[in-house]
Motif scaffolding. Structure first.
Motif, short mmCIF file in Angstrom:
data_model
loop_
_atom_site.label_atom_id
_atom_site.label_comp_id
_atom_site.label_asym_id
_atom_site.label_seq_id
_atom_site.Cartn_x
_atom_site.Cartn_y
_atom_site.Cartn_z
N TRP A 1 66.91 22.23 -42.96
CA TRP A 1 67.45 23.42 -42.30
C TRP A 1 66.36 24.48 -42.14
O TRP A 1 66.18 25.04 -41.06
CB TRP A 1 68.63 24.01 -43.10
N GLY A 2 65.62 24.72 -43.22
CA GLY A 2 64.61 25.77 -43.20
C GLY A 2 63.52 25.49 -42.19
O GLY A 2 63.09 26.38 -41.44
N ALA A 3 63.06 24.25 -42.14
CA ALA A 3 61.96 23.92 -41.23
C ALA A 3 62.42 23.98 -39.77
O ALA A 3 61.69 24.45 -38.89
CB ALA A 3 61.39 22.55 -41.56
N ARG B 1 73.82 21.70 -29.14
CA ARG B 1 75.07 21.97 -29.87
C ARG B 1 76.16 21.00 -29.43
O ARG B 1 76.92 20.47 -30.22
CB ARG B 1 75.53 23.41 -29.63
N THR C 1 70.71 30.28 -34.37
CA THR C 1 69.32 30.58 -34.74
C THR C 1 69.20 31.93 -35.43
O THR C 1 68.49 32.07 -36.41
CB THR C 1 68.42 30.56 -33.49
N GLN D 1 67.45 21.58 -34.87
CA GLN D 1 68.52 22.30 -35.57
C GLN D 1 69.80 21.46 -35.57
O GLN D 1 70.53 21.46 -36.55
CB GLN D 1 68.76 23.65 -34.89
N ALA D 2 70.03 20.75 -34.47
CA ALA D 2 71.22 19.89 -34.41
C ALA D 2 71.09 18.74 -35.40
O ALA D 2 72.05 18.38 -36.10
CB ALA D 2 71.41 19.35 -32.99
N VAL E 1 73.09 17.90 -42.87
CA VAL E 1 73.90 18.61 -43.86
C VAL E 1 75.28 17.94 -43.97
O VAL E 1 75.81 17.72 -45.06
CB VAL E 1 74.04 20.11 -43.48
N GLU F 1 69.80 25.33 -26.76
CA GLU F 1 70.62 25.41 -27.98
C GLU F 1 72.03 24.89 -27.71
O GLU F 1 72.59 24.13 -28.50
CB GLU F 1 70.68 26.87 -28.47
N GLU F 2 72.57 25.32 -26.57
CA GLU F 2 73.92 24.88 -26.24
C GLU F 2 73.95 23.40 -25.86
O GLU F 2 74.92 22.70 -26.14
CB GLU F 2 74.50 25.75 -25.12
N HIS G 1 64.50 32.12 -47.87
CA HIS G 1 63.78 31.18 -47.01
C HIS G 1 62.33 31.63 -46.85
O HIS G 1 61.38 30.82 -46.96
CB HIS G 1 64.49 31.10 -45.65
N ALA H 1 69.32 18.79 -38.16
CA ALA H 1 69.46 19.37 -39.50
C ALA H 1 70.93 19.59 -39.84
O ALA H 1 71.37 19.33 -40.97
CB ALA H 1 68.69 20.68 -39.59
N LYS H 2 71.69 20.03 -38.85
CA LYS H 2 73.12 20.26 -39.11
C LYS H 2 73.84 18.94 -39.39
O LYS H 2 74.66 18.84 -40.31
CB LYS H 2 73.76 20.96 -37.91
N GLN I 1 64.73 25.89 -38.62
CA GLN I 1 64.83 27.32 -38.30
C GLN I 1 63.45 27.92 -38.05
O GLN I 1 63.25 28.69 -37.12
CB GLN I 1 65.52 28.08 -39.45
N LEU J 1 74.40 24.68 -47.81
CA LEU J 1 75.33 23.61 -48.19
C LEU J 1 76.67 24.20 -48.63
O LEU J 1 77.72 23.55 -48.50
CB LEU J 1 74.73 22.76 -49.31
N ALA K 1 62.34 27.11 -34.74
CA ALA K 1 63.05 27.91 -33.73
C ALA K 1 62.45 29.32 -33.64
O ALA K 1 62.18 29.81 -32.54
CB ALA K 1 64.53 27.99 -34.06
N GLY L 1 66.44 23.41 -30.53
CA GLY L 1 67.85 23.03 -30.67
C GLY L 1 68.01 21.59 -31.12
O GLY L 1 68.91 21.25 -31.89
N ILE M 1 75.32 27.22 -39.42
CA ILE M 1 74.08 26.52 -39.07
C ILE M 1 74.27 25.74 -37.78
O ILE M 1 75.38 25.52 -37.32
CB ILE M 1 73.62 25.57 -40.21
N GLY M 2 73.13 25.32 -37.20
CA GLY M 2 73.17 24.58 -35.94
C GLY M 2 72.41 25.35 -34.87
O GLY M 2 72.02 26.50 -35.07
N PRO M 3 72.18 24.67 -33.73
CA PRO M 3 71.31 25.24 -32.69
C PRO M 3 71.78 26.60 -32.16
O PRO M 3 70.95 27.42 -31.77
CB PRO M 3 71.38 24.21 -31.56
N GLU M 4 73.10 26.81 -32.15
CA GLU M 4 73.60 28.06 -31.56
C GLU M 4 73.56 29.21 -32.55
O GLU M 4 73.95 30.32 -32.23
CB GLU M 4 75.02 27.85 -31.01
#
Lengths: 326, 387
Positions: free
Chosen positions: B284-286, B81, A324, B255-256, B262, B77-78, A253, B258-259, B288, A313, B291, B252, A319-322
């Motif tokens: 995903w990369g951006a 999530r 990081t 990131q949510a 995916v 984040e939570e 990355h 992006a998830k 992150q 993938l 964050a 968050g 992955i996801g907000p939790e």
């Protein structure tokens, strides 16, 4: 949780920056590019600052620091377009040798009398000591051939001894890619700075061209790309240092983000310089060519994109907000 | 650089997660931009307040929990999530709240902050005017001092939430002889005051998220002015800094997205182009990267630092990231992208999100203005044309 460098780390980086800006200006690159002899005082200065031993354990005469400090200093080497093999020797070769339990000869590395050219299957060449050629280390052909590439970019004097031959070792690849990424954000910073300074001085239509939004917005976009690549590089350094299972994805990355930022900034900086940007006279091309070389070294864009793809993938990386810092 | 959470931070995360799992609505709410959706979102604000989660960083005295910025990031984040809804009171809690915290009197803090944190009063912003968009210093709406009141006459537009909200804030010209940045005052007003006419503006998706506001001799008590008469520009700039900077768009959220992107890609992998695949990986990369940067800014602020013009970099980055992620989703959905609801009745959140993301590079100061700020204040390029 504290995403900051310590004051000591920042002081160290500043001292390296000051040293390089004082002793390693563009005239050094021009001199080497014209096949002038290397000035041993520059290397000796780096040695005297302890940088060759930065990652060498104190028991072996080094400073015993970590990859975060090394990445921070590698960025300074990029900013200066340093034409000495500090990063390859001290920030890639040394930690890889340590990971292999090899400590013989570290004292010579610390003393600056032994330079390392870490070889890995992903890189077809390593730079040689003459500074104008590359040595093929293609493991399939087992040949040593001299090939020419765009001049100046090869201006890192590295011994051809392949005594750090890591073949397909992933840790070595990650070290090389991480340190390339760190140099790339420093190179990008420097190219942006050169373009900004030129845009302030060059006058057209009765005002500095930097007053035109057509110039401002392009340079601002470079700033966005660079400033959001940096924390990715620092995070990757921390992940590799802490030995996270996900470190490879984070290193890739970092390499991808830093390469994209550097390529964007190189092209934009040339454009902002106008026809001057197309001349040998303006210094920018040294930084641009080093960026090209580092973008392709230790895995190119497609390689690192694929590694991130496999992790994200493919599902191995949460992955996801939790997540990081997963 | 220490990128691991403490045991206390992990315990806090577990606490937030448990509460969110128990309380976040299972189905997405109807869009905030219509009456039905607005009411649902206000109800959600009250539910959040019942758990004391309205604004975790604020002092307990003002309806908060007195938590630090790392805990705030964990909370966010939570929140995302769990799929927490958009915040109906974001103008209040993320923009006006921090501004009152910095500039307000003790009386104003006590009066306005707690009802804000508890979702009892929902706030609209009233910055722009027909002749003052990116050039906010061109504001003409007047507030004339008359004894212990201001009398406001003029027009505001693009007022987010003003179609349904309770109160509004904005800057008004209190010195009739002033021009540009001088003579402006930051005033809070009850949207139900006599003399205010709201005209909801139908947005491109057909719903009414913002409104025009017409002021016809609206009387507002002098104590509703923030930081003193004539200080409006400085206060508004601070508010804009909060908006572009740390809080309005926490990582968050992206990131949510992006998830989810995916997951969407996996459903469409058999017919997705390689370019879409790269865009998903880059999303995903951006997200992150955003964050990490936010954690870095939070750490800097916690150590006593400030966020300045670099807030403009943030705003450019998140707004363009959001648009890019949703554009990718639209491409993956193909012909179904234009449906407001899919065949099975589910709301097409990607369409709503894409349309909303188109406003990101415009609101909170257009990205052209942000690039000017970046070029002038961070890079040091010469200023031109600004008054």
């Amino acid at each position: 949780m504290d995403f900051r460098f310590s004051d000591d780390q920042l002081t160290l980086a500043t001292s390296v920056r000051d040293y390089l800006s004082g002793t390693h200006g563009p005239e050094v690159l021009r001199h080497l590019d014209e096949a002038g002899p290397r000035d041993p005082a520059i290397w000796q200065g780096l040695v005297d600052m302890g940088l060759t031993g930065l990652l060498v354990p104190e028991a072996h005469g080094g400073l015993g620091m970590g990859l975060i400090e090394a990445a921070l200093i590698a960025a300074e080497c990029g900013r200066a377009c340093l034409a000495e093999p500090l990063v390859d020797t001290a920030f890639v070769g040394v930690p890889w040798l340590l990971s292999q339990g090899q400590t013989d000869g570290l004292a010579d590395v610390v003393a600056g009398t032994r330079k390392l050219a870490p070889a890995h299957a992903i890189n077809p060449w390593v730079a040689d000591g003459d500074g104008d050629a590359l040595v093929s280390v293609d493991p399939l052909r087992k040949l040593t051939v001299r090939v020419e590439r765009s001049r100046d970019t090869a201006a890192q004097g590295v011994s051809t001894s392949l005594d750090a031959n890591g073949a397909g070792d992933d840790y070595l690849l990650n070290l090389g890619a991480l340190m390339s990424a760190a140099q790339l954000v420093g190179l990008a910073d420097a190219m942006l700075h050169q373009a900004v300074e030129y845009a302030k001085l060059r006058t057209q239509f009765g005002q500095p061209i930097g007053a035109f939004q057509g110039i401002k917005h392009q340079l601002a976009s470079c700033s966005v790309a660079i400033e959001f690549a940096k924390p990715v590089v620092w995070r990757a350094a921390a992940a590799l240092q802490d030995g996270l299972a996900s470190a490879a994805a984070h290193v890739s990355h970092a390499k991808l983000a830093a390469s994209d930022a550097a390529m964007l900034t190189a092209e934009t900086a040339i454009q902002v310089h106008g026809a001057m940007g197309y001349t040998y006279e303006v210094d920018l091309h040294f930084w641009m060519k080093r960026s090209w070389a580092l973008c392709g070294a230790w895995g190119d864009r497609a390689f690192h994109l694929k590694r991130i793809d496999d992790a994200v993938l493919g599902g191995s990386l949460p992955i996801g907000p939790e997540h990081t810092f997963a | 650089m220490q990128l691991v959470y403490t045991a206390e931070q992990q315990a806090f995360r577990a606490e937030v997660r448990a509460w969110m799992e128990a309380h976040v609505p299972k189905e997405p709410l109807v869009t905030l931009e219509c009456r039905e959706g607005y009411d649902q979102h206000v109800e959600w604000e009250r539910t959040l307040a019942s758990g004391n989660w309205g604004m975790v960083t604020w002092p307990e005295a003002y309806g908060g929990r007195g938590l630090d910025l790392i805990q705030w990031l964990i909370f966010e984040e939570e929140y995302f999530r769990a799929g927490g809804p958009n915040r109906a009171n974001q103008n209040g809690i993320f923009l006006l709240g921090p501004t009152i915290m910095e500039f307000g009197t003790e009386e104003q803090k006590a009066r306005f902050l707690t009802p804000m944190a508890k979702g009892e009063v929902i706030w609209a912003q009233a910055w722009s005017e027909p002749g003052a968009g990116s050039d906010m210093a061109a504001i003409q709406s007047k507030a004339v001092r008359n004894g212990d009141h201001y009398v406001i006459t003029g027009q505001k537009t693009w007022s987010s939430r003003a179609a349904f909200a309770d109160w509004g804030f904005g800057i008004f010209r209190t010195d009739p002889d002033s021009t540009r940045h001088k003579g402006l005052t930051f005033i809070l007003f009850d949207l139900n005051s006599p003399g205010i006419t709201r005209r909801p503006i139908r947005q491109l998706h057909g719903d009414t998220g913002f409104a025009e506001l017409f002021f016809d001799e609206v009387r507002v008590p002098v104590e509703n002015c923030l930081a003193g008469e004539g200080q409006g520009w400085n206060v508004a700039m601070a508010t804009a800094g909060f908006e572009r900077g740390l809080m309005l768009r926490s990582p968050g959220r992206f990131q949510a997205t992006a998830k989810r992107l995916v997951e969407l890609y996996r459903q469409h992998a058999d017919h997705a182009a390689p370019s879409a695949r790269e865009a998903v990986v880059q999303a995903w990369g951006a997200a992150q990267a955003y964050a990490y940067n936010t954690y870095a800014v939070a750490a800097k602020i916690m150590a006593g630092g400030k966020i300045g013009a670099e807030a403009s970099l943030n705003k450019i980055f998140w707004s363009e990231l959001d648009r890019s992620m949703h554009r990718t989703a639209m491409q993956l959905l193909g012909a179904a992208a234009e449906l407001k609801r899919f065949d099975d009745g589910r709301i097409n959140q990607w369409l709503e999100g894409y349309i909303f993301s188109l406003s990101g590079p415009v609101y909170a100061g257009s990205n052209e203005v942000q690039r000017n700020i970046t070029a002038e204040r961070l890079l040091g390029l010469p200023r031109v044309g600004a008054g």
